[in-house]
Design a protein around this motif. Structure first.
Motif, PDB file in Angstrom:
ATOM      1  N   TRP A 197      -7.883   5.525 -13.166  1.00  0.00           N
ATOM      2  CA  TRP A 197      -8.541   5.086 -11.926  1.00  0.00           C
ATOM      3  C   TRP A 197      -7.479   4.475 -11.033  1.00  0.00           C
ATOM      4  O   TRP A 197      -6.883   3.452 -11.344  1.00  0.00           O
ATOM      5  N   THR A 198      -7.224   5.115  -9.933  1.00  0.00           N
ATOM      6  CA  THR A 198      -5.978   4.899  -9.208  1.00  0.00           C
ATOM      7  C   THR A 198      -6.215   4.376  -7.799  1.00  0.00           C
ATOM      8  O   THR A 198      -7.303   4.495  -7.245  1.00  0.00           O
ATOM      9  N   ASP A 199      -5.175   3.782  -7.226  1.00  0.00           N
ATOM     10  CA  ASP A 199      -5.223   3.330  -5.843  1.00  0.00           C
ATOM     11  C   ASP A 199      -4.986   4.464  -4.848  1.00  0.00           C
ATOM     12  O   ASP A 199      -5.040   4.258  -3.641  1.00  0.00           O
ATOM     13  N   GLN A 231     -15.509   1.082  -7.512  1.00  0.00           N
ATOM     14  CA  GLN A 231     -15.034   0.975  -6.132  1.00  0.00           C
ATOM     15  C   GLN A 231     -13.850   1.911  -5.872  1.00  0.00           C
ATOM     16  O   GLN A 231     -13.787   2.558  -4.824  1.00  0.00           O
ATOM     17  N   LYS A 232     -12.916   1.986  -6.819  1.00  0.00           N
ATOM     18  CA  LYS A 232     -11.702   2.769  -6.599  1.00  0.00           C
ATOM     19  C   LYS A 232     -11.971   4.268  -6.580  1.00  0.00           C
ATOM     20  O   LYS A 232     -11.351   5.000  -5.802  1.00  0.00           O
ATOM     21  N   ASP A 279      -6.246   7.092  -2.858  1.00  0.00           N
ATOM     22  CA  ASP A 279      -7.558   7.564  -2.421  1.00  0.00           C
ATOM     23  C   ASP A 279      -7.629   9.082  -2.393  1.00  0.00           C
ATOM     24  O   ASP A 279      -8.613   9.681  -2.830  1.00  0.00           O
ATOM     25  N   ASN A 285      -7.914  10.532  -5.930  1.00  0.00           N
ATOM     26  CA  ASN A 285      -9.260  10.344  -6.466  1.00  0.00           C
ATOM     27  C   ASN A 285     -10.214  11.381  -5.879  1.00  0.00           C
ATOM     28  O   ASN A 285     -11.070  11.929  -6.574  1.00  0.00           O
ATOM     29  N   GLN A 333     -14.616  -2.579 -10.481  1.00  0.00           N
ATOM     30  CA  GLN A 333     -13.347  -2.117  -9.913  1.00  0.00           C
ATOM     31  C   GLN A 333     -13.206  -0.603 -10.049  1.00  0.00           C
ATOM     32  O   GLN A 333     -12.766   0.071  -9.115  1.00  0.00           O
ATOM     33  N   HIS A 386       0.847  -1.198   0.000  1.00  0.00           N
ATOM     34  CA  HIS A 386       0.000   0.000   0.000  1.00  0.00           C
ATOM     35  C   HIS A 386       0.879   1.243   0.000  1.00  0.00           C
ATOM     36  O   HIS A 386       1.345   1.681   1.053  1.00  0.00           O
TER      37      HIS A 386
END
Length: 463
Positions: free
Chosen positions: A229-231, A264-265, A233, A236, A261, A87
């Motif tokens: 679309w990224t991890d 959700q992201k 948070d 985003n 996906q 992470h």
């Protein structure tokens, strides 16, 4: 800092969407994007998915986190929480809360060399679109400078922007590329990795300027979202907030992830894309491949308009009805078509193409059609007719000798037997008094082939 939490899976709105799976852009989507480019409304939004495509193969956020975590654990803290290993945002926040983000994480752990890789066709497409203003703007969450590097390779004095003020300034000479995370080349110490940095006055001011700029310049645009679309948070949330009131006309998402996906992201971005007035398309393909396909379509459209410009003159002068096949370009790769566009602009390799629409060019299109009527074969570098290779350059309002002097190109450029400078004036004077070079000479290369104006070329080739 209190940030809104993404909704749970149960709370996410269930929406219908159009998806293209297992194929390239369909004609309707391609036509919509090309129309947007010609209208100056296309904005390209790109993220890690773009730079992970070959031959760039940049690491994902998860891979960067693993490299940083393993290095830190092995050299400093064997007891470091293993849940942070996959992470990146959480790992960066770990260092930020310990006042080690810059001195340890950014300076010592981030594998900056992994961001120095070859660009891929997607980077080339975005660079081309921004230099020519075929795209109104580009937004990137990537640290790498691969778009800029490709623009520099084309010969452009290209500059990325780190905030809205810089984006406004560079808009004078190019469409802006706004880098939302920061840049590995420009001030890497100020790159943004962790939510805690948003409380830093310098970072907060930069993001605020970017947000203000986006709200002002993205309104009622067509968004082409490539692997974004990224991890992250917080990113985003920032982008979703900035785009809340921009009312896009269409959103085309190119991402290998599924709809679930994506939803959700980035629920804020997903909601934006699903607004009632928005035409939404999800293409589950490589972003680099789709960008390259769009670039080919853009170049083909440009060149076929050059041919179409000469049709009326061709039919009037020759008394011949133009065969529709003569108005078509052969199927070449993007870089070959880019070379044709350079020649249609009258600029040599090492100088970028800067036009998104051809200038008035009846004479240029007319001569191309003469060659095609005579049976000339289209080649990567021009044509072949009667066992002679021919390159056609836009020489409008130029003196032939001075134009030829500007086309002293790298030895790697394929040499044509004849170069026709359509519209140029042949004053029968040499370009300069310096001894001419030789084709293929690394020290003093020469302009290729026999240079002729259109009138002499018609006589020489019998067209």
């Amino acid at each position: 800092m209190n940030r809104p939490q993404p909704p749970t899976e149960e709370a996410l709105p269930q929406v219908e969407y159009s998806a293209t799976v297992g194929c390239t852009l369909n004609q309707e989507v391609k036509a919509r994007l090309l129309t947007s480019m010609h209208a100056g409304r296309l904005v390209v939004v790109c993220g890690a998915g773009l730079s992970m495509a070959p031959p760039s193969n940049l690491p994902s956020a998860k891979q960067v986190a693993q490299v940083c975590f393993d290095e830190y654990q092995s050299t400093a803290d064997p007891q470091c929480d293993p849940s942070l290993r996959d992470h990146l945002e959480g790992l960066a926040e770990f260092f930020a809360t310990r006042n080690m983000l810059h001195t340890v994480f950014i300076e010592s752990l981030v594998p900056w060399s992994a961001f120095v890789r070859p660009s891929n066709p997607g980077h080339a497409a975005i660079a081309d679109f921004l230099i020519t203003r075929a795209a109104a703007a580009g937004l990137s969450s990537n640290y790498d400078a691969l778009i800029e590097r490709r623009a520099w390779d084309y010969g452009a004095a290209f500059k990325a922007s780190l905030d809205g003020d810089e984006a406004t300034v560079v808009n004078r000479t190019q469409s802006p590329l706004l880098k939302l995370h920061g840049c590995a080349v420009r001030d890497p110490q100020s790159t943004v990795w962790a939510p805690a940095q948003l409380q830093d006055p310098t970072v907060a001011a930069r993001i605020e300027k970017a947000t203000v700029w986006m709200r002002a310049h993205l309104r009622e645009k067509d968004l082409l979202v490539i692997g974004f679309w990224t991890d992250w948070d917080y990113l985003n949330h920032v982008i979703g907030s900035a785009m809340r009131d921009v009312h896009p006309i269409s959103v085309t998402v190119v991402d290998l992830a599924s709809a679930d996906q994506l939803q959700q992201k980035a629920p804020h971005l997903w909601t934006l894309a699903q607004a009632p007035q928005v035409t939404f398309t999800h293409v589950q393909e490589s972003g680099a491949d789709i960008l390259d396909e769009l670039r080919r379509a853009f170049s083909m459209s440009y060149l076929q308009r050059v041919l179409k410009m000469g049709q009326a003159t061709f039919e009037e002068v020759t008394g011949t009805t133009c065969n529709p096949a003569w108005l078509q370009m052969a199927t070449f790769d993007s870089e070959t078509l880019y070379g044709w566009r350079r020649d249609a602009e009258g600029v040599p390799s090492g100088t970028p193409a800067t036009r998104n629409q051809p200038a008035i060019g009846e004479a240029l299109g007319y001569f191309h059609l003469l060659l095609r009527r005579a049976g000339a074969e289209q080649l990567a570098e021009g044509y072949r007719l009667h066992d002679r290779t021919i390159r056609v350059i836009n020489g409008a309002s130029r003196v032939l000798s001075s134009l030829r002097a500007q086309f002293v190109e790298a030895p790697s450029i394929v040499v044509s037997d004849i170069v026709v400078a359509v519209g140029a004036m042949d004053l029968a004077v040499p370009p300069n008094v310096v001894r001419a070079g030789r084709v293929g000479d690394v020290i003093r290369p020469a302009a290729s082939g026999k240079w002729l104006d259109m009138q002499k070329a018609c006589a020489e080739l019998g067209v």
